[in-house]
Design a protein around this motif. Sequence first.
Motif, PDB file in Angstrom:
ATOM      1  N   VAL A   1       0.863  -1.180   0.000  1.00 53.64           N
ATOM      2  CA  VAL A   1       0.000   0.000   0.000  1.00 53.64           C
ATOM      3  C   VAL A   1       0.903   1.234   0.000  1.00 53.64           C
ATOM      4  CG1 VAL A   1      -1.786   1.276   1.231  1.00 53.64           C
ATOM      5  CG2 VAL A   1      -1.802  -1.239   1.242  1.00 53.64           C
ATOM      6  N   CYS A   2       0.824   2.019  -1.044  1.00 52.66           N
ATOM      7  CA  CYS A   2       1.678   3.205  -1.155  1.00 52.66           C
ATOM      8  C   CYS A   2       0.950   4.436  -0.633  1.00 52.66           C
ATOM      9  CB  CYS A   2       2.118   3.393  -2.611  1.00 52.66           C
ATOM     10  SG  CYS A   2       3.096   2.006  -3.254  1.00 52.66           S
ATOM     11  N   SER A   3      -0.042   4.859  -1.351  1.00 49.92           N
ATOM     12  CA  SER A   3      -0.825   6.004  -0.895  1.00 49.92           C
ATOM     13  C   SER A   3      -1.800   5.550   0.192  1.00 49.92           C
ATOM     14  CB  SER A   3      -1.597   6.605  -2.071  1.00 49.92           C
ATOM     15  OG  SER A   3      -2.407   7.686  -1.659  1.00 49.92           O
ATOM     16  N   GLY A   4      -1.751   6.212   1.338  1.00 50.05           N
ATOM     17  CA  GLY A   4      -2.645   5.858   2.439  1.00 50.05           C
ATOM     18  C   GLY A   4      -2.116   4.750   3.323  1.00 50.05           C
ATOM     19  N   PHE A   5      -0.808   4.480   3.243  1.00 49.38           N
ATOM     20  CA  PHE A   5      -0.221   3.429   4.085  1.00 49.38           C
ATOM     21  C   PHE A   5      -0.343   3.794   5.566  1.00 49.38           C
ATOM     22  CE2 PHE A   5       3.694   1.963   6.310  1.00 49.38           C
ATOM     23  CZ  PHE A   5       3.413   0.611   6.326  1.00 49.38           C
ATOM     24  N   ALA A   6      -0.796   2.841   6.365  1.00 45.45           N
ATOM     25  CA  ALA A   6      -0.928   3.047   7.805  1.00 45.45           C
ATOM     26  C   ALA A   6       0.433   2.815   8.451  1.00 45.45           C
ATOM     27  CB  ALA A   6      -1.975   2.106   8.384  1.00 45.45           C
ATOM     28  N   ASP A   7       1.150   3.883   8.698  1.00 48.50           N
ATOM     29  CA  ASP A   7       2.502   3.808   9.237  1.00 48.50           C
ATOM     30  C   ASP A   7       2.451   3.340  10.689  1.00 48.50           C
ATOM     31  OD1 ASP A   7       5.125   4.207  10.084  1.00 48.50           O
ATOM     32  OD2 ASP A   7       5.369   5.998   8.851  1.00 48.50           O
ATOM     33  N   PRO A   8       3.162   2.268  11.033  1.00 49.30           N
ATOM     34  CA  PRO A   8       3.141   1.791  12.422  1.00 49.30           C
ATOM     35  C   PRO A   8       3.714   2.808  13.398  1.00 49.30           C
ATOM     36  CG  PRO A   8       4.833   0.643  11.150  1.00 49.30           C
ATOM     37  CD  PRO A   8       4.016   1.420  10.182  1.00 49.30           C
ATOM     38  N   GLN A   9       4.515   3.753  12.921  1.00 43.48           N
ATOM     39  CA  GLN A   9       5.048   4.774  13.827  1.00 43.48           C
ATOM     40  C   GLN A   9       3.965   5.732  14.308  1.00 43.48           C
ATOM     41  OE1 GLN A   9       8.256   6.615  11.633  1.00 43.48           O
ATOM     42  NE2 GLN A   9       9.721   5.036  12.237  1.00 43.48           N
ATOM     43  N   ALA A  10       2.852   5.762  13.581  1.00 44.42           N
ATOM     44  CA  ALA A  10       1.747   6.638  13.975  1.00 44.42           C
ATOM     45  C   ALA A  10       0.860   5.993  15.028  1.00 44.42           C
ATOM     46  CB  ALA A  10       0.921   7.012  12.746  1.00 44.42           C
ATOM     47  N   GLY A  11       1.143   4.767  15.405  1.00 46.45           N
ATOM     48  CA  GLY A  11       0.353   4.078  16.413  1.00 46.45           C
ATOM     49  C   GLY A  11      -0.651   3.117  15.800  1.00 46.45           C
ATOM     50  N   TRP A  12      -1.295   2.345  16.667  1.00 47.88           N
ATOM     51  CA  TRP A  12      -2.251   1.325  16.238  1.00 47.88           C
ATOM     52  C   TRP A  12      -3.662   1.889  16.323  1.00 47.88           C
ATOM     53  CZ3 TRP A  12      -1.061  -3.115  13.940  1.00 47.88           C
ATOM     54  CH2 TRP A  12      -2.057  -4.080  13.761  1.00 47.88           C
ATOM     55  N   ASN A  13      -4.387   1.869  15.194  1.00 47.31           N
ATOM     56  CA  ASN A  13      -5.749   2.386  15.165  1.00 47.31           C
ATOM     57  C   ASN A  13      -6.577   1.527  14.208  1.00 47.31           C
ATOM     58  OD1 ASN A  13      -5.027   3.302  12.517  1.00 47.31           O
ATOM     59  ND2 ASN A  13      -4.135   5.152  13.454  1.00 47.31           N
ATOM     60  N   ASP A  14      -7.814   1.943  13.972  1.00 49.19           N
ATOM     61  CA  ASP A  14      -8.689   1.156  13.095  1.00 49.19           C
ATOM     62  C   ASP A  14      -8.121   1.055  11.679  1.00 49.19           C
ATOM     63  OD1 ASP A  14     -10.386   0.831  15.202  1.00 49.19           O
ATOM     64  OD2 ASP A  14     -11.783   2.423  14.598  1.00 49.19           O
ATOM     65  N   HIS A  15      -7.477   2.113  11.224  1.00 47.34           N
ATOM     66  CA  HIS A  15      -6.911   2.134   9.881  1.00 47.34           C
ATOM     67  C   HIS A  15      -5.780   1.106   9.760  1.00 47.34           C
ATOM     68  CE1 HIS A  15      -6.136   3.609   5.943  1.00 47.34           C
ATOM     69  NE2 HIS A  15      -5.029   4.301   6.238  1.00 47.34           N
ATOM     70  N   SER A  16      -4.864   1.126  10.719  1.00 49.89           N
ATOM     71  CA  SER A  16      -3.755   0.169  10.676  1.00 49.89           C
ATOM     72  C   SER A  16      -4.245  -1.254  10.923  1.00 49.89           C
ATOM     73  CB  SER A  16      -2.694   0.551  11.710  1.00 49.89           C
ATOM     74  OG  SER A  16      -3.259   0.659  13.000  1.00 49.89           O
ATOM     75  N   GLU A  17      -5.279  -1.408  11.755  1.00 48.32           N
ATOM     76  CA  GLU A  17      -5.854  -2.735  12.006  1.00 48.32           C
ATOM     77  C   GLU A  17      -6.436  -3.313  10.721  1.00 48.32           C
ATOM     78  OE1 GLU A  17      -7.329  -6.048  14.336  1.00 48.32           O
ATOM     79  OE2 GLU A  17      -5.995  -4.436  14.921  1.00 48.32           O
TER      80      GLU A  17
ATOM     81  N   GLN B   1      -5.609  -2.577   7.594  1.00 49.99           N
ATOM     82  CA  GLN B   1      -4.539  -2.923   6.648  1.00 49.99           C
ATOM     83  C   GLN B   1      -3.781  -4.167   7.092  1.00 49.99           C
ATOM     84  OE1 GLN B   1      -1.990   0.271   5.443  1.00 49.99           O
ATOM     85  NE2 GLN B   1      -3.678   1.525   4.655  1.00 49.99           N
ATOM     86  N   TYR B   2      -3.650  -4.330   8.403  1.00 50.22           N
ATOM     87  CA  TYR B   2      -2.983  -5.530   8.903  1.00 50.22           C
ATOM     88  C   TYR B   2      -3.790  -6.781   8.549  1.00 50.22           C
ATOM     89  CZ  TYR B   2      -1.555  -9.146  12.189  1.00 50.22           C
ATOM     90  OH  TYR B   2      -1.163 -10.331  12.737  1.00 50.22           O
ATOM     91  N   ARG B   3      -5.105  -6.727   8.748  1.00 49.52           N
ATOM     92  CA  ARG B   3      -5.946  -7.875   8.433  1.00 49.52           C
ATOM     93  C   ARG B   3      -5.907  -8.185   6.935  1.00 49.52           C
ATOM     94  NH1 ARG B   3      -9.914  -9.369  12.297  1.00 49.52           N
ATOM     95  NH2 ARG B   3      -9.863  -8.089  14.183  1.00 49.52           N
ATOM     96  N   LEU B   4      -5.924  -7.149   6.123  1.00 48.71           N
ATOM     97  CA  LEU B   4      -5.857  -7.347   4.679  1.00 48.71           C
ATOM     98  C   LEU B   4      -4.532  -7.983   4.272  1.00 48.71           C
ATOM     99  CD1 LEU B   4      -6.923  -6.968   1.802  1.00 48.71           C
ATOM    100  CD2 LEU B   4      -6.024  -4.625   1.875  1.00 48.71           C
ATOM    101  N   ALA B   5      -3.433  -7.497   4.844  1.00 47.88           N
ATOM    102  CA  ALA B   5      -2.112  -8.059   4.522  1.00 47.88           C
ATOM    103  C   ALA B   5      -2.015  -9.511   4.969  1.00 47.88           C
ATOM    104  CB  ALA B   5      -1.015  -7.229   5.174  1.00 47.88           C
ATOM    105  N   ARG B   6      -2.598  -9.824   6.126  1.00 46.34           N
ATOM    106  CA  ARG B   6      -2.526 -11.199   6.613  1.00 46.34           C
ATOM    107  C   ARG B   6      -3.323 -12.138   5.720  1.00 46.34           C
ATOM    108  NH1 ARG B   6      -4.781 -12.047  12.422  1.00 46.34           N
ATOM    109  NH2 ARG B   6      -6.712 -11.873  11.232  1.00 46.34           N
TER     110      ARG B   6
END
Length: 252
Positions: free
Chosen positions: A111-127, A129-134
């Motif tokens: 994911v390039c545009s709109g990547f949920a950066d882990p440095q920004a913390g864990w939130n619904d957006h990063s969750e 993307q994590y599920r999609l990647a898994r």
Amino acid sequence: MQQGVGGGSAGWGQPGHHPALPPQPPISPAQGWPVSAPVPQAAPPQAPPPGPDTTGHIPLPPAVSGTGGATLAVLLIGPAGAGKTTVARHWASTRPVPTAHVSLDDVREWVCSGFADPQAGWNDHSEAQYRLARRTCGFAARNFLANGISCILDDAVFPDRPVVGLGGWKRHVGPALLPVVLLPGLEIVLERNAARSGNRRLSDEEVARIHGRMAGWYGSGLPIIDNSDLDVEATSRALDEALARTLGTPAF
């Protein structure tokens, strides 16, 4: 009375007697048929002496250590800085059978545009993307396995989140997934994290928090490798031996 030629009782003309022929000299090879030299007999083939890996004439296959040629699905678990990706790639590249390495972090960074950066913390957006990647990693792993190719994945799976963590991975890859935990000391993961750059590098506080949560794997029954004092090759070998023990096969 007429006498035989030559006279005497031993003459040619006496009836009932035939004179013996005088002995003939032997015929030399030049005057008679050529004399063939005796054909040398071929010596029977000799069996090669048995070597260290032979029994009689039958060569033995080389001994294969660890998991050998088994087709496996492996999940390498560990905190940030544990060396999961490096060890997984080395293990996959040194096996005697086709083996693929699928890194969750690599897939998340598709994911390039709109990547949920882990440095920004864990939130619904990063969750999300994590599920999609898994799910994407799980699909890739099943596809590799269906074609006879082993697969190793790596992820920072927490023991206190079984549905999202290990349970989720087994749903996507399959129940035969073999999890192994890579857990060096905190000072080691802090040092390795400090050597990272970009979005792979986390704050020391985040690394310490993740490492503390990983301690929950102790007592889980999963194989745990402390690679604090092991290089990549030795850690890869320890991983293969741990998997061999899990499969119930001897590790040489």
